[in-house]
Design a protein around this motif. Structure first.
Motif, short mmCIF file in Angstrom:
data_model
loop_
_atom_site.label_atom_id
_atom_site.label_comp_id
_atom_site.label_asym_id
_atom_site.label_seq_id
_atom_site.Cartn_x
_atom_site.Cartn_y
_atom_site.Cartn_z
N ARG A 155 30.24 -6.76 -27.29
CA ARG A 155 29.32 -6.10 -27.77
C ARG A 155 28.20 -6.28 -26.38
O ARG A 155 27.36 -5.68 -26.34
CB ARG A 155 28.97 -6.46 -29.08
CG ARG A 155 29.03 -5.90 -30.47
CD ARG A 155 28.74 -6.19 -31.75
NE ARG A 155 27.47 -5.65 -31.93
CZ ARG A 155 26.55 -5.57 -32.46
NH1 ARG A 155 26.60 -6.66 -33.42
NH2 ARG A 155 25.45 -5.16 -32.49
N ALA A 156 28.39 -8.00 -26.15
CA ALA A 156 27.69 -8.15 -25.12
C ALA A 156 28.13 -7.47 -23.75
O ALA A 156 26.94 -6.31 -23.24
CB ALA A 156 28.48 -9.36 -24.72
N LEU A 157 29.51 -7.29 -23.30
CA LEU A 157 29.65 -6.33 -21.91
C LEU A 157 29.74 -5.17 -22.67
O LEU A 157 29.68 -4.14 -21.38
CB LEU A 157 31.27 -6.61 -22.18
CG LEU A 157 31.47 -8.16 -22.05
CD1 LEU A 157 33.58 -7.61 -22.02
CD2 LEU A 157 31.14 -8.37 -20.81
N GLY A 158 29.35 -4.49 -23.72
CA GLY A 158 28.72 -2.86 -24.28
C GLY A 158 27.70 -2.77 -23.54
O GLY A 158 27.15 -1.64 -23.45
N GLY A 159 26.20 -4.04 -23.88
CA GLY A 159 25.06 -3.85 -23.71
C GLY A 159 24.23 -3.68 -24.91
O GLY A 159 23.59 -3.80 -25.39
N MET A 160 25.20 -3.90 -26.00
CA MET A 160 24.69 -4.63 -27.16
C MET A 160 23.67 -5.98 -27.83
O MET A 160 23.01 -5.67 -28.47
CB MET A 160 25.74 -3.60 -28.48
CG MET A 160 26.60 -2.67 -27.93
SD MET A 160 25.26 -1.07 -27.58
CE MET A 160 24.58 -1.17 -29.50
N LEU A 161 24.24 -6.57 -26.92
CA LEU A 161 23.85 -7.59 -27.30
C LEU A 161 23.14 -8.70 -25.92
O LEU A 161 24.04 -8.29 -24.90
CB LEU A 161 24.79 -8.68 -27.56
CG LEU A 161 25.09 -8.81 -28.88
CD1 LEU A 161 26.32 -9.00 -29.69
CD2 LEU A 161 24.38 -8.17 -30.41
N LYS A 162 22.21 -9.07 -25.83
CA LYS A 162 21.80 -10.01 -24.63
C LYS A 162 22.44 -10.88 -24.42
O LYS A 162 22.06 -12.30 -25.22
CB LYS A 162 20.08 -10.23 -24.68
CG LYS A 162 19.29 -10.58 -23.23
CD LYS A 162 18.11 -10.52 -23.35
CE LYS A 162 17.43 -10.90 -22.15
NZ LYS A 162 18.06 -10.29 -20.16
N PRO A 163 23.40 -11.74 -23.48
CA PRO A 163 23.21 -12.99 -23.07
C PRO A 163 22.56 -14.03 -23.62
O PRO A 163 21.23 -13.78 -22.45
CB PRO A 163 24.69 -12.57 -22.48
CG PRO A 163 24.57 -11.58 -22.07
CD PRO A 163 23.43 -10.77 -22.19
N ALA A 164 22.70 -15.13 -23.14
CA ALA A 164 21.56 -16.86 -22.66
C ALA A 164 21.43 -16.05 -21.34
O ALA A 164 23.33 -16.23 -20.20
CB ALA A 164 22.57 -17.78 -22.88
N PRO A 165 20.79 -16.69 -20.45
CA PRO A 165 20.52 -16.94 -19.12
C PRO A 165 21.55 -17.70 -18.34
O PRO A 165 21.84 -18.60 -19.52
CB PRO A 165 19.56 -17.62 -18.79
CG PRO A 165 18.40 -17.54 -20.17
CD PRO A 165 19.20 -17.30 -21.21
N GLY A 166 22.37 -17.28 -17.30
CA GLY A 166 23.27 -17.82 -17.10
C GLY A 166 24.46 -17.16 -16.79
O GLY A 166 25.21 -17.38 -16.21
N ALA A 167 24.93 -15.45 -17.17
CA ALA A 167 26.15 -15.30 -17.37
C ALA A 167 25.94 -14.35 -16.34
O ALA A 167 24.72 -13.70 -15.80
CB ALA A 167 25.58 -14.54 -18.92
N ARG A 168 27.25 -13.95 -16.58
CA ARG A 168 27.41 -13.23 -14.68
C ARG A 168 28.59 -12.13 -14.99
O ARG A 168 30.05 -12.87 -15.55
CB ARG A 168 27.71 -14.02 -13.60
CG ARG A 168 28.50 -12.81 -12.76
CD ARG A 168 28.69 -14.12 -11.51
NE ARG A 168 28.80 -13.70 -10.46
CZ ARG A 168 30.55 -13.11 -10.04
NH1 ARG A 168 31.36 -13.68 -11.15
NH2 ARG A 168 30.64 -12.35 -9.16
#
Length: 236
Positions: free
Chosen positions: A45-58
């Motif tokens: 879901r994070a990779l699909g744009g449904m969840l916002k990761p914490a700062p520093g993710a790439r």
């Protein structure tokens, strides 16, 4: 190539993913193994744009930043998510649900080709194009969900528990289709509890536990790993 590093996701104070790093090449099928709550769905879901990761993710696809994009722009960039639960429109026909997948501009030129291709993957859908999706079995609906994603002409396909609740026969049929999708040059990241079946079609895999990657290797290596056998394959 899809390249992910430092991917951390919080639900409130709970850390669901902790600095996850992984890679996915074109025409490669990578499976994410893990128990319920390990973070597999959160990752997709994070990779699909449904969840916002914490700062520093790439997360980049061929060097292009994905995490800065909203979900609809991710689809245009070539990333398609088939979520757990499918997200179909039950009152619409099979054909209408499939056509919705071709709305992104990147998919329009190849719409006819992709439509014919997915019907060859799922012949039973060709017989039911006018049928309302809500009247179909769970396995048939999963075929529609996968077909709709393929209509977007993806470079990366994110599959979240596609065989959940399906009969063994239907799960086998679906995995056979997923294996064929890989031959089209699509990279597939698969979150799946059916470790036996998923490792049988995967090239590589990662093992998630409490939001961290605790193991990785080729599918054969993971099948032969005693810890993986005990946890996921029913070994002693």
């Amino acid at each position: 190539m899809l390249d992910v590093s430092g991917l951390t996701v919080h639900y409130g104070k709970h850390r669901a993913l902790d600095a996850v790093a992984l890679a996915l090449r074109p025409a490669e099928l990578v499976v994410m193994l893990g128990a319920n709550g390990a973070g597999k769905s959160t990752l997709l879901r994070a990779l699909g744009g449904m969840l916002k990761p914490a700062p520093g993710a790439r997360a980049t696809l061929d060097g292009h930043d994905l995490l800065a994009l909203p979900p609809h722009r991710l689809v245009e960039a070539g990333v398609a998510l088939v979520p757990e639960g499918r997200g179909l429109f039950p009152d619409l026909s099979v054909q209408d649900n499939l056509r919705l997948g071709a709305l992104p501009p990147r998919a329009r030129a190849g719409e006819r080709r992709n439509f014919e291709r997915l019907l060859s993957l799922f012949p039973r859908l060709a017989e039911r194009l006018k049928q309302a999706v809500g009247t179909m079995s769970g396995g048939e609906q999963q075929m529609v969900a996968l077909g709709r994603a393929l209509m977007s002409d993806p470079r990366v396909l994110l599959l979240d528990e596609p065989t959940l609740g399906l009969s063994p026969l239907m799960a086998q049929e679906l995995f056979a289709a997923v294996r064929q999708v890989k031959t089209l040059g699509v990279g597939i990241l698969l979150a799946e509890q059916n470790a036996h079946a998923s490792l049988a079609i995967a090239d590589r895999g990662y093992v998630l536990a409490t939001g961290r990657i605790v193991g990785a290797g080729t599918a054969q290596d993971l099948r032969e790993d005693r810890a993986v056998q005990r946890a996921y394959l029913g070994g002693d």
